[in-house]
Design a protein around this motif. Structure first.
Motif, PDB file in Angstrom:
ATOM      1  N   ASN A   1       0.995  -1.271   0.268  1.00 30.35           N
ATOM      2  CA  ASN A   1       0.030  -0.131  -0.105  1.00 30.35           C
ATOM      3  C   ASN A   1       0.745   1.348   0.055  1.00 30.35           C
ATOM      4  O   ASN A   1       0.600   2.237  -0.685  1.00 30.35           O
TER       5      ASN A   1
ATOM      6  N   ILE B   1      -3.176   6.016   0.993  1.00 29.74           N
ATOM      7  CA  ILE B   1      -4.322   5.352   0.179  1.00 29.74           C
ATOM      8  C   ILE B   1      -5.538   5.353   0.750  1.00 29.74           C
ATOM      9  O   ILE B   1      -5.561   4.931   1.816  1.00 29.74           O
TER      10      ILE B   1
ATOM     11  N   TYR C   1     -10.045   4.587   0.278  1.00 30.45           N
ATOM     12  CA  TYR C   1     -10.869   3.834  -0.293  1.00 30.45           C
ATOM     13  C   TYR C   1     -11.145   4.590  -1.853  1.00 30.45           C
ATOM     14  O   TYR C   1     -11.170   3.786  -2.693  1.00 30.45           O
TER      15      TYR C   1
ATOM     16  N   GLU D   1      -7.939   3.122  -3.682  1.00 31.25           N
ATOM     17  CA  GLU D   1      -7.479   1.733  -3.720  1.00 31.25           C
ATOM     18  C   GLU D   1      -7.378   1.162  -5.082  1.00 31.25           C
ATOM     19  O   GLU D   1      -6.561   0.321  -5.616  1.00 31.25           O
ATOM     20  N   LYS D   2      -8.303   1.574  -6.223  1.00 29.55           N
ATOM     21  CA  LYS D   2      -8.338   0.794  -7.450  1.00 29.55           C
ATOM     22  C   LYS D   2      -7.376   1.511  -8.262  1.00 29.55           C
ATOM     23  O   LYS D   2      -7.156   0.957  -9.595  1.00 29.55           O
TER      24      LYS D   2
ATOM     25  N   LYS E   1      -3.343  -9.169  -1.720  1.00 34.92           N
ATOM     26  CA  LYS E   1      -4.408  -7.958  -0.845  1.00 34.92           C
ATOM     27  C   LYS E   1      -5.513  -8.687  -0.722  1.00 34.92           C
ATOM     28  O   LYS E   1      -6.258  -8.307   0.312  1.00 34.92           O
TER      29      LYS E   1
ATOM     30  N   ARG F   1      -7.737   0.669   5.668  1.00 31.07           N
ATOM     31  CA  ARG F   1      -8.779   1.182   4.944  1.00 31.07           C
ATOM     32  C   ARG F   1      -9.422   2.315   5.539  1.00 31.07           C
ATOM     33  O   ARG F   1      -9.858   2.360   6.557  1.00 31.07           O
TER      34      ARG F   1
END
Length: 547
Positions: free
Chosen positions: A258, A270, A272, A275-276, A425, A466
């Protein structure tokens, strides 16, 4: 075993199976099995029943596929309701068959012929069913269909078009953070707007499953759930230790991944919303559309091996794909089988992201195993338990790496980096889903808010980094609404963790000796479900995840 001629999927004619007619023939054969004077005669009668069961499963599966393709189709919606209602009653007949087998004087000969796993699977089925729970199973089916239809009903106004949940994926990983945030908020809003429905469906499912377990004499649904998953060689204590081992080993690795990702995309941390996004100049992009992917799949599987070339041609020639995203189509992807024709079928929702390749590799891994095992004559053994099934699918994702340039061009290394890191992950998330389900079914009277709070607490344990920022529903623990396995396949999700650990073993081996890795993989594709998960791992010569 009777096998019908290979048929183009579009030419297969659906016919509803009449329960009363089917039951009469089934029970007549069972009575003859009771009087069979030799093992050969008993086996002949068993084969006749299995032919009937294959026909039934083919029609049921065909209706389910058609319903998945368009959840608003009136005819197949009604047929889906029929199978929801009658499915448990047909299963009751199978329980009579299984009890006949276990009580038969020929049971030892059947075990010699088909293996210990065959008998163990039958015992699991008998332990998970009773006439007393048929009504509850019917209601469970209806609730699961309601969940499927709720997800498929999503119609999100975004950038001038109505989009389903799958369509939103490409925007949720856009380079532009403002677009990502807008897309994620719009996606999350669908679940917020339907929060009461998602809570209500799951609350009803939990209470139904708890009632089933208690009617069958179990303390709660956990033990029953394991029997429903046909787990013959490990229990919930072993799974709990596995979850802890995954946390101990992989959370430090994921923390580093991360940090590395944050640095790549120019952020201190990072969240939410990020994250992608894997790379500052954008994630790996496909060089063609869905038709291109399917077409290039021919070249990939041709180059891979003679077996995969033959298999993929079989899929294409018989239209055994439906992967285009459409309005009112069920979400997600799956692979299933039409037993009468020994044909696998792949369902998906291409959305222009790297997920499209996962359909071509992951679901094709399932389909390849089914194809290689299609001549096994016993329905219970054509494919293995789901923990083993996922080894075939997840390992195929890695074994296709040498051909990813066909699909990603200059972005190939980006894709491999994303895919490998995502595999690691995923592991604690998979454990989180499993832990949540154990907690829920051990405490079936939790309120809907208590369940969401429990999920959020577990997230902090398994996904400590997260950060949902301003997304209220997710901060309150509502992320799991989108995870269909929680609603429809309780206790399935840890199978992905087990299989991912095995797939990572295949990845390490293929980097040292690809030919050897492929030979090991091929060896477990042709044995169907003849062996337990741990036996299959030993046959493949890879590490046992429980160790």
């Amino acid at each position: 075993m009777k096998v019908r001629n290979i048929m183009d999927f579009n030419q297969i004619k659906y016919e509803r199976i009449n329960y009363n007619e089917y039951k009469e023939i089934y029970r007549d054969i069972l009575s003859k099995m009771d009087r069979a004077e030799s093992f050969d005669k008993y086996l002949d009668l068993l084969n006749k029943i299995n032919n009937m069961r294959n026909r039934l499963e083919t029609m049921k599966t065909l209706a389910q596929i058609k319903f998945s393709i368009d959840t608003t189709d009136d005819f197949y919606s009604a047929e889906n309701d029929y199978w929801d209602e009658l499915g448990p009653m047909f299963s009751d007949l199978d329980m009579d068959l299984y009890k006949n087998i276990l009580d038969s004087s020929y049971v030892d000969q059947l075990e010699t012929k088909y293996g210990r796993q065959y008998i163990d699977l039958i015992r699991c089925s008998v332990k998970s069913f009773s006439k007393d729970i048929i009504g509850l199973l019917q209601e469970e089916n209806k609730l699961m269909s309601e969940y499927t239809q709720l997800l498929a009903s999503a119609s999100i106004d975004f950038e001038g078009k109505k989009r389903n949940l799958s369509d939103m994926s490409i925007f949720m990983s856009d380079n532009d953070r403002d677009i990502r945030k807008s897309a994620i908020r719009a996606h999350t809003k669908f679940f917020e707007d339907n929060e009461d429905k998602f809570d209500s469906i799951f609350d009803s499912l939990v209470k139904l499953r708890d009632s089933m377990a208690k009617k069958l004499g179990y303390k709660n649904f956990v033990e029953l759930g394991y029997y429903r998953m046909s787990r013959t060689v490990y229990n919930s204590d072993m799974v709990a230790k596995l979850r802890q081992n995954v946390k101990n080993k992989y959370l430090p690795i994921i923390e580093d991944l991360n940090k590395e990702q944050a640095k790549r995309i120019g952020l201190d941390k990072i969240t939410y919303y990020d994250e992608k996004l894997e790379f500052l100049d954008g994630n790996a992009k496909l060089v063609g559309d869905g038709e291109y992917i399917i077409e290039k799949g021919k070249d990939m599987y041709k180059n891979m091996s003679g077996e995969t070339e033959e298999f993929y041609k079989f899929l294409i020639d018989n239209n055994l794909f439906d992967v285009a995203a459409r309005e009112n189509k069920a979400m997600g992807g799956y692979c299933t089988i039409l037993p009468d024709y020994r044909e696998p079928f792949i369902f998906g929702n291409f959305n222009g992201t790297v997920d499209d390749i996962d359909v071509l590799t992951h679901e094709a891994g399932h389909a390849f195993q089914m194809y290689m095992s299609r001549d096994i004559p016993v329905p219970e053994l054509v494919f293995p338990t789901l923990d083993s099934c996922e080894i075939h699918s997840m390992s195929m994702e890695f074994l296709t790496y040498p051909w990813m340039e066909m699909f990603f061009g200059d972005d190939t290394e980006k894709y491999k980096k994303y895919h490998h890191d995502s595999a690691i992950k995923f592991l604690p998330y998979g454990c989180l889903v499993d832990h949540f389900q154990h907690l829920v079914y051990e405490n079936p009277n939790m309120s809907v808010d208590e369940r969401k709070s429990a999920w959020r607490e577990l997230e902090r344990d398994y996904l400590p980094g997260r950060d949902y920022e301003d997304l209220d529903l997710l901060n309150r623990g509502g992320y799991w609404f989108r995870q269909g396995h929680i609603y429809k396949d309780p206790f399935y999700y840890i199978d992905y963790v087990l299989a991912q650990l095995c797939a990572l073993d295949f990845y390490e081996l293929m980097n040292k000796d690809y030919k050897k890795a492929w030979e090991k993989y091929l060896s477990i594709c042709s044995i169907g479900g003849k062996y337990s998960f741990i036996d299959m791992v030993n046959i493949a010569g890879i590490s046992n995840p429980f160790n």
